[in-house]
Design an enzyme around this catalytic site. Structure first.
Site, PDB file in Angstrom:
ATOM      1  N   SER A  94      42.865 -67.613  17.739  1.00 29.87           N
ATOM      2  CA  SER A  94      42.377 -68.909  17.493  1.00 29.87           C
ATOM      3  C   SER A  94      41.023 -68.642  18.142  1.00 29.87           C
ATOM      4  CB  SER A  94      42.099 -69.098  19.510  1.00 29.87           C
ATOM      5  OG  SER A  94      42.203 -68.093  20.793  1.00 29.87           O
TER       6      SER A  94
ATOM      7  N   GLN B 191      37.586 -68.627  19.615  1.00 26.25           N
ATOM      8  CA  GLN B 191      37.363 -67.780  20.808  1.00 26.25           C
ATOM      9  C   GLN B 191      36.206 -66.852  20.715  1.00 26.25           C
ATOM     10  OE1 GLN B 191      40.012 -64.317  21.186  1.00 26.25           O
ATOM     11  NE2 GLN B 191      40.912 -65.027  20.137  1.00 26.25           N
TER      12      GLN B 191
ATOM     13  N   HIS C 137      34.296 -63.863  23.765  1.00 27.71           N
ATOM     14  CA  HIS C 137      34.971 -62.864  25.158  1.00 27.71           C
ATOM     15  C   HIS C 137      33.629 -62.654  26.104  1.00 27.71           C
ATOM     16  CE1 HIS C 137      38.227 -61.749  23.075  1.00 27.71           C
ATOM     17  NE2 HIS C 137      37.613 -61.325  22.008  1.00 27.71           N
TER      18      HIS C 137
ATOM     19  N   LYS D 152      34.752 -57.772  27.278  1.00 30.81           N
ATOM     20  CA  LYS D 152      35.550 -57.443  25.789  1.00 30.81           C
ATOM     21  C   LYS D 152      34.678 -57.603  24.904  1.00 30.81           C
ATOM     22  CE  LYS D 152      40.464 -58.436  24.531  1.00 30.81           C
ATOM     23  NZ  LYS D 152      41.618 -59.781  23.932  1.00 30.81           N
TER      24      LYS D 152
ATOM     25  N   GLU E 227      35.051 -55.811  21.757  1.00 28.23           N
ATOM     26  CA  GLU E 227      35.669 -55.087  21.212  1.00 28.23           C
ATOM     27  C   GLU E 227      35.220 -55.032  19.066  1.00 28.23           C
ATOM     28  OE1 GLU E 227      38.658 -58.598  21.682  1.00 28.23           O
ATOM     29  OE2 GLU E 227      38.251 -59.607  19.239  1.00 28.23           O
TER      30      GLU E 227
ATOM     31  N   HIS F 267      34.770 -66.226  17.611  1.00 26.86           N
ATOM     32  CA  HIS F 267      35.477 -65.275  15.981  1.00 26.86           C
ATOM     33  C   HIS F 267      36.402 -65.854  16.074  1.00 26.86           C
ATOM     34  CE1 HIS F 267      35.870 -62.954  19.865  1.00 26.86           C
ATOM     35  NE2 HIS F 267      37.546 -63.050  19.435  1.00 26.86           N
TER      36      HIS F 267
ATOM     37  N   ARG G  48      39.058 -69.911  24.848  1.00 29.56           N
ATOM     38  CA  ARG G  48      39.428 -70.183  23.403  1.00 29.56           C
ATOM     39  C   ARG G  48      38.511 -71.256  23.601  1.00 29.56           C
ATOM     40  NH1 ARG G  48      43.417 -67.165  25.939  1.00 29.56           N
ATOM     41  NH2 ARG G  48      44.308 -65.616  24.960  1.00 29.56           N
TER      42      ARG G  48
ATOM     43  N   LYS H 113      47.323 -72.517  23.722  1.00 28.08           N
ATOM     44  CA  LYS H 113      47.318 -72.122  24.885  1.00 28.08           C
ATOM     45  C   LYS H 113      46.005 -72.869  24.928  1.00 28.08           C
ATOM     46  CE  LYS H 113      48.978 -67.421  23.832  1.00 28.08           C
ATOM     47  NZ  LYS H 113      47.916 -65.859  23.981  1.00 28.08           N
TER      48      LYS H 113
END
Length: 403
Positions: free
Chosen positions: A99, A101, A103, A126, A128, A262, A281, A287
């Site tokens: 997706s 999305q 964070h 989050k 990453e 991203h 998302r 979802k």
């Protein structure tokens, strides 16, 4: 201590033996049965409750082991994070797009967790880091303004979905106000009527099919067709014209900080993040989409692809390390070249998790490590690796706390 780690079978994963996740787990675990009809998407290495790792020899969760032996974390880790391993280490095998999305940062994560605890199930940020194992495609961050404007000029379908009035204001906006204008356009795109989005996507795809190859390449036709085949009519398909389209070669990395839009599109990678599963998302997903939250929290920084690539620093002839601007994690890439029979892994002052991606070796405790073996290494522990198959490079990744 060798770990048994959780496999996640999300529907975007690669199937059967095509999945690096599956082949790694199969190589290191004789009791694993590979199912060619199952998507093997992620291997989780850490203590996250949605996929905790277990210490094989003790049949005990890694989290429980750490709580009983908290000295293994390292003194500084305990001071900052308590009795907690603050990172989640993963291998991903991506068959179709994840997706669109972002964070949340820590402050926003706490707020979302308090308001919607069943959706945002922890209060942690989050950030990453993704390091490619194969050629890896992703969308990451907003494109430079000039690129977005160029696509808007030549794509009437995109202008229609955003709204001609908003596009006109965006095109005429000076640099000082461009972030606000981009936010307005992105909001309009992501909240557009789904029927209109589907119609304009269909029009664009029909038009692209009749163009010559050079124009098709410029307009990212094959990427749009691939996204549409997996998510027909989804507004996220237009994301390739708004976000940077990045192709990483093995060993290249991107760092994704808080509030950075991203989406991973295809390929295999090693990924490390703060120990959280908070995801907001807005497209390319069946979802829950939380479009208002995503639109409000994004950075709207417009940067070129080159600014998204994250560079490592070299520690010795075999090890380079990726250190993002957070305390939660760093990742070392360890490559033992052909012909070298032994290597001392650089000791870390924090607990770490190491995975073998290629090769076979014997560690100082006389334990044989195969491709896919995952081990937990206590803080300050010295480990040497005797290479048992020296005709190809031995490749390992080690996640540790960035302090």
């Amino acid at each position: 201590m060798e770990l048994k780690c959780k496999i996640q079978t999300y529907d975007w994963g690669r199937y059967g033996i095509d999945s690096t996740v599956a082949t790694l787990v199969k190589s290191a675990n004789s009791d694993f049965t590979l199912d060619e009809k199952k998507p093997y998407a992620e291997l989780w290495m850490g203590i996250h409750p949605n996929g905790p790792s277990y210490v094989k020899e003790l049949d005990m969760s890694l989290e429980k082991y750490i709580k009983k032996n908290n000295n293994v974390l390292g003194t500084d880790v305990q001071k900052i994070f308590g009795e907690h391993l603050p990172f989640l280490f993963k291998v991903l095998s991506v068959n179709k797009a994840l997706s669109i999305q972002a964070h949340p940062n820590k402050e926003k994560a706490k707020e979302l967790h308090q308001q919607y605890p069943t959706i945002y199930k922890d209060a942690n940020h989050k950030p990453e880091l993704a390091i490619a194992l194969t050629p890896f495609e992703a969308l990451c961050g907003f494109r430079p303004i000039s690129e977005i404007k160029e696509f808007l000029k030549v794509l009437p379908e995109l202008r229609t979905v955003i709204g001609e009035d908003k596009v006109y204001k965006f095109m005429a906006t000076d640099e000082a106000s461009v972030s606000r204008a981009l936010k307005t356009c992105f909001h309009s795109l992501m909240t557009c009527d789904s029927g209109l989005v589907a119609l304009q996507l269909r029009k664009l795809l029909d038009r692209l099919s009749n163009l010559d190859e050079s124009l098709r390449q410029f307009l990212l036709a094959s990427s749009l067709e691939r996204l549409y085949s997996n998510y027909p009519g989804d507004v996220g398909c237009f994301g390739i014209y708004i976000f940077n389209f990045i192709t990483m070669q093995p060993g290249e990395a991107i760092y994704i900080g808080p509030n950075e839009p991203h989406a991973y599109l295809s390929g295999d990678c090693v990924e490390c993040m703060a120990c959280s599963d908070n995801v907001v998302r807005a497209g390319l997903t069946p979802k829950l989409k939380d479009v208002p939250t995503l639109i409000e929290m994004l950075t709207y920084n417009c940067e070129p692809v080159s600014a998204k690539k994250f560079q490592p620093s070299r520690e010795d002839e075999c090890t380079e390390v990726f250190r993002p601007p957070v305390l939660d994690f760093a990742v070392a890439k360890i490559t033992i070249p052909p012909g070298r029979s032994y290597y001392d892994i650089i000791p870390r002052s924090t607990a770490s998790i190491l995975i073998i991606i290629n090769g076979k070796g014997e560690i100082s405790s006389s334990k044989i490590l195969y491709r896919g073996s995952v081990i937990f290494i206590p803080a300050n522990e010295k480990i040497g690796i005797k290479v048992l198959c020296g005709c190809h490079p031995m490749l390992m990744f080690q996640a540790f706390v960035n302090i």
